[in-house]
Design a protein around this motif. Structure first.
Motif, PDB file in Angstrom:
ATOM      1  N   UNK A  35       0.871  -1.171   0.000  1.00 17.00           N
ATOM      2  CA  UNK A  35       0.000   0.000   0.000  1.00 17.00           C
ATOM      3  C   UNK A  35       0.908   1.221   0.000  1.00 17.00           C
ATOM      4  N   UNK A  36       1.014   1.888  -1.133  1.00 13.51           N
ATOM      5  CA  UNK A  36       1.889   3.038  -1.273  1.00 13.51           C
ATOM      6  C   UNK A  36       1.170   4.288  -0.797  1.00 13.51           C
ATOM      7  N   UNK A  37       1.786   4.992   0.139  1.00 16.63           N
ATOM      8  CA  UNK A  37       1.198   6.248   0.617  1.00 16.63           C
ATOM      9  C   UNK A  37       1.165   7.255  -0.527  1.00 16.63           C
ATOM     10  N   UNK A  38       0.301   8.277  -0.442  1.00 18.74           N
ATOM     11  CA  UNK A  38       0.067   9.154  -1.597  1.00 18.74           C
ATOM     12  C   UNK A  38       1.359   9.724  -2.184  1.00 18.74           C
ATOM     13  N   UNK A  39       1.403   9.797  -3.512  1.00 19.05           N
ATOM     14  CA  UNK A  39       2.642  10.199  -4.188  1.00 19.05           C
ATOM     15  C   UNK A  39       2.464  11.424  -5.078  1.00 19.05           C
ATOM     16  N   UNK A  40       1.269  12.038  -5.094  1.00 22.57           N
ATOM     17  CA  UNK A  40       1.090  13.182  -5.979  1.00 22.57           C
ATOM     18  C   UNK A  40       1.853  14.403  -5.451  1.00 22.57           C
ATOM     19  N   UNK A  41       2.092  15.356  -6.349  1.00 26.53           N
ATOM     20  CA  UNK A  41       2.904  16.520  -6.022  1.00 26.53           C
ATOM     21  C   UNK A  41       2.288  17.338  -4.900  1.00 26.53           C
ATOM     22  N   UNK A  42       3.149  17.845  -4.009  1.00 29.10           N
ATOM     23  CA  UNK A  42       2.697  18.648  -2.877  1.00 29.10           C
ATOM     24  C   UNK A  42       3.688  19.772  -2.638  1.00 29.10           C
ATOM     25  N   UNK A  43       3.321  20.689  -1.778  1.00 32.59           N
ATOM     26  CA  UNK A  43       4.162  21.838  -1.474  1.00 32.59           C
ATOM     27  C   UNK A  43       5.250  21.427  -0.481  1.00 32.59           C
ATOM     28  N   UNK A  44       6.506  21.810  -0.748  1.00 31.78           N
ATOM     29  CA  UNK A  44       7.585  21.554   0.194  1.00 31.78           C
ATOM     30  C   UNK A  44       8.464  20.395  -0.217  1.00 31.78           C
ATOM     31  N   UNK A  45       9.419  20.065   0.671  1.00 30.91           N
ATOM     32  CA  UNK A  45      10.422  19.041   0.360  1.00 30.91           C
ATOM     33  C   UNK A  45      10.175  17.721   1.069  1.00 30.91           C
ATOM     34  N   UNK A  46       9.197  17.661   1.979  1.00 35.08           N
ATOM     35  CA  UNK A  46       8.824  16.400   2.617  1.00 35.08           C
ATOM     36  C   UNK A  46       7.368  16.464   3.024  1.00 35.08           C
ATOM     37  N   UNK A  47       6.703  15.338   2.882  1.00 36.46           N
ATOM     38  CA  UNK A  47       5.322  15.233   3.329  1.00 36.46           C
ATOM     39  C   UNK A  47       4.915  13.775   3.354  1.00 36.46           C
ATOM     40  N   UNK A  48       3.866  13.464   4.109  1.00 35.12           N
ATOM     41  CA  UNK A  48       3.357  12.089   4.146  1.00 35.12           C
ATOM     42  C   UNK A  48       2.461  11.796   2.956  1.00 35.12           C
ATOM     43  N   UNK A  49       2.155  12.840   2.169  1.00 38.17           N
ATOM     44  CA  UNK A  49       1.419  12.634   0.930  1.00 38.17           C
ATOM     45  C   UNK A  49      -0.044  13.021   0.988  1.00 38.17           C
ATOM     46  N   UNK A  50      -0.538  13.416   2.155  1.00 36.75           N
ATOM     47  CA  UNK A  50      -1.972  13.642   2.309  1.00 36.75           C
ATOM     48  C   UNK A  50      -2.402  15.085   2.035  1.00 36.75           C
ATOM     49  N   UNK A  51      -1.486  15.915   1.555  1.00 33.70           N
ATOM     50  CA  UNK A  51      -1.805  17.290   1.220  1.00 33.70           C
ATOM     51  C   UNK A  51      -1.422  17.586  -0.227  1.00 33.70           C
ATOM     52  N   UNK A  52      -1.861  16.751  -1.139  1.00 32.31           N
ATOM     53  CA  UNK A  52      -1.520  16.895  -2.543  1.00 32.31           C
ATOM     54  C   UNK A  52      -2.156  18.120  -3.179  1.00 32.31           C
ATOM     55  N   UNK A  53      -1.449  18.700  -4.146  1.00 29.40           N
ATOM     56  CA  UNK A  53      -1.974  19.857  -4.869  1.00 29.40           C
ATOM     57  C   UNK A  53      -2.085  19.605  -6.368  1.00 29.40           C
ATOM     58  N   UNK A  54      -1.322  18.665  -6.908  1.00 30.21           N
ATOM     59  CA  UNK A  54      -1.400  18.304  -8.325  1.00 30.21           C
ATOM     60  C   UNK A  54      -1.588  16.800  -8.402  1.00 30.21           C
ATOM     61  N   UNK A  55      -2.845  16.378  -8.472  1.00 27.09           N
ATOM     62  CA  UNK A  55      -3.153  14.967  -8.258  1.00 27.09           C
ATOM     63  C   UNK A  55      -2.706  14.051  -9.390  1.00 27.09           C
TER      64      UNK A  55
END
Length: 208
Positions: A35-55
């Protein structure tokens, strides 16, 4: 056995290419599904993936879109399925969707951000955006299914709920391939385990 994987911390390099080299190790451990955690583009240099901006854009931080596709194909080669965690209940900080159309959002907020317009005026294009995104991961990146995050925050009073539409569209895209579809739902709504063709959301299972 299902293994939840965050590509950015799975290896020192934090890339899909580096993670691909560890697939046989996971298979030896008994892992059958990643189960791959979300991988879409987000703001910043690290994130868990749950705040995507470009899906539709796999984040630049982990490699190229082809690297992601190669990871999924390599997992299949060693006998591991791969499902993707997707977030359709809000956009993360830095989104600019309201500059394209105000109809993307409702006036209220849910616990993560601005609520998305799934059942109001102008909602058809918004629903199509999320349905096409789900299908893209199945068709273009060869994922074996999706885990849809926090479905209780998908406020939708349409005749057919957006989760049901996503599930049915993904199954059509997959053809004869079987999909592993999950919907996280904190209130444990029983509609999630009823047949989508009878008006419910999802026919498989709840996730705790």
């Amino acid at each position: 056995m299902v293994y939840e994987l965050h590509v950015g911390i799975f290896t020192p390099e934090g890339t899909w290419t580096a993670a691909r080299q560890r697939l046989q190790h996971l298979r030896n451990l008994g892992v059958t599904v990643i189960e791959m955690m979300p991988v879409n583009e987000f703001l910043g240099s690290f994130g868990w993936g749950y705040d995507g901006v470009l899906l539709f854009a796999p984040t630049r931080l982990y490699g190229t879109p082809d690297d992601l596709r190669s990871f999924v194909d390599a997992a299949h080669a060693v006998g591991i399925g791969v499902i993707l965690d997707v977030v359709y209940n809000h956009f993360g900080p830095g989104d600019r969707f309201d500059r394209f159309a105000a109809s993307y959002f409702k006036g209220e907020r849910n616990e993560w951000g601005r609520s998305l317009n799934l059942d109001g005026d102008g909602c058809d294009a918004v629903r199509t955006y999320f349905i096409c995104n789900a299908v893209c991961w199945i068709e273009e990146f060869h994922f074996d299914g999706l885990r849809i995050d926090a479905t209780q925050a998908l406020e939708d009073k349409s005749e057919k709920h957006i989760v049901a539409e996503i599930a049915n569209a993904c199954r059509r895209a997959a053809g004869v391939k079987k999909l592993y579809l999950l919907a996280e739902n904190e209130p444990q709504d029983a509609n999630l385990v009823r047949d989508t063709e009878r008006g419910a959301w999802h026919e498989r299972r709840l996730e705790w």
